[in-house]
Design an enzyme around this catalytic site. Structure first.
Site, PDB file in Angstrom:
ATOM      1  N   GLN A 163      19.415  23.277  13.177  1.00 42.79           N
ATOM      2  CA  GLN A 163      18.808  22.189  12.405  1.00 42.79           C
ATOM      3  C   GLN A 163      19.151  20.817  12.982  1.00 42.79           C
ATOM      4  OE1 GLN A 163      20.879  24.519  11.287  1.00 42.79           O
ATOM      5  NE2 GLN A 163      22.461  23.746   9.900  1.00 42.79           N
ATOM      6  N   ASN A 195      27.059  26.826  20.460  1.00 39.13           N
ATOM      7  CA  ASN A 195      26.997  28.291  20.474  1.00 39.13           C
ATOM      8  C   ASN A 195      25.589  28.750  20.874  1.00 39.13           C
ATOM      9  OD1 ASN A 195      25.387  27.808  18.264  1.00 39.13           O
ATOM     10  ND2 ASN A 195      26.964  28.332  16.758  1.00 39.13           N
ATOM     11  N   SER A 199      32.565  28.621  30.059  1.00 35.23           N
ATOM     12  CA  SER A 199      33.382  27.836  30.981  1.00 35.23           C
ATOM     13  C   SER A 199      34.092  28.734  31.999  1.00 35.23           C
ATOM     14  CB  SER A 199      34.401  27.049  30.168  1.00 35.23           C
ATOM     15  OG  SER A 199      34.910  25.988  30.924  1.00 35.23           O
ATOM     16  N   GLN A 247      42.169  27.745  31.106  1.00 32.89           N
ATOM     17  CA  GLN A 247      40.760  28.076  31.100  1.00 32.89           C
ATOM     18  C   GLN A 247      40.489  29.293  30.224  1.00 32.89           C
ATOM     19  OE1 GLN A 247      38.263  26.285  32.329  1.00 32.89           O
ATOM     20  NE2 GLN A 247      37.055  27.770  31.213  1.00 32.89           N
ATOM     21  N   HIS A 298      39.690  29.102  26.389  1.00 34.44           N
ATOM     22  CA  HIS A 298      38.446  28.534  25.862  1.00 34.44           C
ATOM     23  C   HIS A 298      37.655  29.548  25.051  1.00 34.44           C
ATOM     24  CE1 HIS A 298      37.914  24.400  26.900  1.00 34.44           C
ATOM     25  NE2 HIS A 298      38.309  24.595  28.139  1.00 34.44           N
ATOM     26  N   ASP A 356      39.641  17.584  31.943  1.00 37.16           N
ATOM     27  CA  ASP A 356      39.088  17.915  30.627  1.00 37.16           C
ATOM     28  C   ASP A 356      39.243  16.753  29.654  1.00 37.16           C
ATOM     29  OD1 ASP A 356      38.378  20.436  31.411  1.00 37.16           O
ATOM     30  OD2 ASP A 356      40.157  21.427  30.602  1.00 37.16           O
TER      31      ASP A 356
END
Lengths: 432, 432
Positions: free
Chosen positions: A186, A209, A233, A255, A258, A356
């Protein structure tokens, strides 16, 4: 983490494979939500917010009062850290500003480019347990430097109908112009179509997502630009004897935390390094809160031992990692051999976390092999570069015959005439 | 060309509408051809070439002998014109090369960007009556400057199984590495997937009909980058009393001859100019060979009279034209007000044809309003910009605490640890 010794070129495609995320076909869901929001605007957006986020909101827009209240909740040391990071990100992205270079290609023919901000940009910040305020910095700061007039931020509200204070702090610090408590499909639909409450964006940015990803793909089909194709990632570390195995292990773990679909690859010229790094991973892993996520990611991860670092770099170029750490002797001199990567970290002290959060480079980068054909987000992502040309009468006289011959050969007579009409008048002395 | 006097803002969306081309849903056709070529390679490509182009080819690749033969057929004056244009295009695109600027964002923290060529690029050149050798220049020259290793060109063969000599001349002049006699969906499929004969491209460029457009969209879904979303060509001219109506008419006609779906818009502050331009169009049109095409395009075209040129510029920004001619007094001073356009032509002697062929700017530009959120093709389109960072031990000590605080606040403990492990060892004096 499975180890491969001198894998042959034939094995490379398999070794470079990312996890295939079994994504449901969300096209129909996405289309129906877009169509509902196109017809019913805010009312529909609120309905989906109630349905997906479990919260009933009267107003989607975050008010000044809400922002002010949130600001009091952000600890002083976090505020200061965010300011430091923002300063670095600003400095690096400001350095990407292009100064118009006017070139005279033929005597009297001038060409140059001018950058113009994309008018309205939409930034999506995912919800969930961790508040990704760092992504607000990475997207809103270049948007502000570019001069985008509308910098719209959408993020899903929590059960109390609120956004995380750190997100609001980062947003007000970086000049976000409107903040809405909307998430998921939305949010993307509202920014793509525009509603009575949320303005239409010309380009959409930010992670999300599989629902958000599917919605952004659909938005692109409708003509709204997007930052990058999405994917989980990933990090590839190239390490030789000069590396510190504890550092390499900490990077691979950072990493891996994640998500279970993250991928980490260790490339080296020494089995000893693999053993040391593996052992350091075991040690460091023990204290991490997200252990199950880390373990799942490590299952998809690989250690590759090549005879030379140069061969390892060849594999890395084939893999095209999002993040690449060069934990090797004389890392900067290896850089010319790197062909495909989103962002490169040189030497033992350049951990991925630095990029990052705070070194200044952007953390929105191409994943899933897209580093072969896409750049990460930069100031360029928030502008269009318009070309400009100016021909003087002399310039047209110099270049005109060339254009006439080419247009005629392409059988575009009116293109030729546009030149001939002008040359004729100049020859007649109508102008000078 | 219908005239509108002082159209109100409410009318703008209608006036900015492009022709909606009723495109058949080609998805199924595209998918089946891609799937056949994935399975059967060259054999399938040749089958479709026979079916769509009506010619049976043993070899798709153009040989050196064929190129040499073709070169003898290109007239000397056309060769010279192509060389002149190529020189200008080369000069302008070379000026777009970025020199890596190393920024120290925090003491001991260095960030910069490095450009790397996209390894393999595919250039599609349509067939048909007019040989678009100018598009070869516009795409192959920046690819060559970027340093792309494979510059693959596909173009449909004529009934004799040949390509136009001027296309071959432009290709060899600009360093195209492989040329194939393949067109349509099968060409895009072959370059997207790679076959036993045609190498896989990382990014696809070039114009095409609705089949090619649908195939490029599908290629993008498969992860191959594309230059720009497609749409018919368009021109908006802003003209005041300083314009020459004959010149304006010739420019509008040059755009109109591209195709019946082209659109031309005249924006001015004077009804007299509309009358003069309309009359000049009638005169000039009479001698053009593509009259029916021109007339069809003029049906979709509009003259808009605003009270001020400034208001006309506002409309132009709303319309976001691919090509924009500023035939106004002091055109260069108007430029800062232009927000959305693909390429801008300043003053009476900067006709669109100049940019189409030879001034040096690229003619592959965003159409259909995409100038709001896309740039035209430039050297940037053929490279990725990789970010690089290097932290010294001092740099990490300076910035580390900032990263630790932010990572902790985002609940990414392993990200924090990657810094802490390093800072700890530095504090212990393990390194210095």
């Amino acid at each position: 983490m499975k180890t491969y010794l001198n894998p042959s070129q034939e094995q490379w495609p398999t070794l470079a494979q990312r996890q295939t995320v079994a994504s449901a076909d969300l096209n129909e869901t996405v289309k129906s939500i877009f169509s509902d929001i196109e017809k019913n605007g805010s009312k529909a957006v609120k309905k989906y917010t109630q349905y997906f986020d479990g919260v009933t909101l009267e107003n989607l827009k975050v008010t000044t009062a809400e922002i002010e209240k949130a600001l009091t909740k952000v600890p002083a040391d976090l505020k200061k850290a965010i300011q430091t990071a923002a300063g670095n990100i600003k400095r690096f992205h400001q350095s990407q500003q292009e100064i118009a270079k006017k070139i005279e290609t033929t005597s009297g023919v001038f060409c140059w480019r001018e950058s113009r901000a994309i008018n309205s940009v939409g930034i999506y910040i995912p919800g969930g347990t961790a508040p990704l305020f760092s992504t607000v910095l990475m997207l809103a700061i270049p948007a502000q430097i570019a001069g985008c007039k509308n910098i719209i931020l959408c993020s899903p509200p929590d059960k109390n109908g609120e956004l995380n204070p750190a997100i609001l702090y980062a947003a007000q610090l970086t000049g976000v112009t409107q903040i809405y408590k909307v998430g998921g499909i939305q949010a993307i639909a509202a920014m793509t179509l525009g509603t009575d409450e949320i303005p239409k964006a010309d380009k959409l940015f930010g992670p999300g997502n599989q629902f958000v990803t599917a919605a952004k793909q659909y938005a692109q089909q409708l003509g709204t630009a997007i930052d990058l194709p999405a994917g989980p990632s990933e990090l590839l570390v190239i390490a030789d004897d000069s590396c510190d195995p504890d550092f390499v292990a900490s990077d691979l773990l950072s990493q891996a935390e994640h998500g279970g679909d993250s991928q980490v690859i260790l490339v080296t010229n020494s089995e000893t390094i693999v053993a040391k790094v593996t052992s350091a991973i075991e040690q460091q892993k023990a204290v991490l809160p997200r252990q199950s996520v880390v373990e799942k990611a490590l299952e998809n991860s690989r250690a590759l031992v090549f005879e030379t670092i140069q061969k390892g770099i060849e594999f890395s170029n084939f893999y095209a990692p999002e993040h690449l750490i060069l934990a090797v002797e004389d890392a900067e001199n290896m850089l010319p051999f790197i062909e495909n990567a989103g962002s490169v970290f040189l030497g033992n002290y350049s951990c991925e976390s630095a990029g990052d959060y705070a070194s200044g480079t952007n953390h929105t980068l191409p994943t899933n092999g897209f580093a072969k054909n896409y750049s990460g987000v930069s100031l360029d992502s928030f502008v269009k570069k318009i070309t400009v040309q100016k021909l003087t009468s002399k310039g047209l006289q110099n270049l005109g015959p060339t254009i006439e011959i080419m247009a005629e050969a392409e059988q575009l007579t009116a293109h030729r005439n546009a030149v001939s009409v002008r040359l004729q008048k100049l020859q007649n002395g109508d102008y000078n």
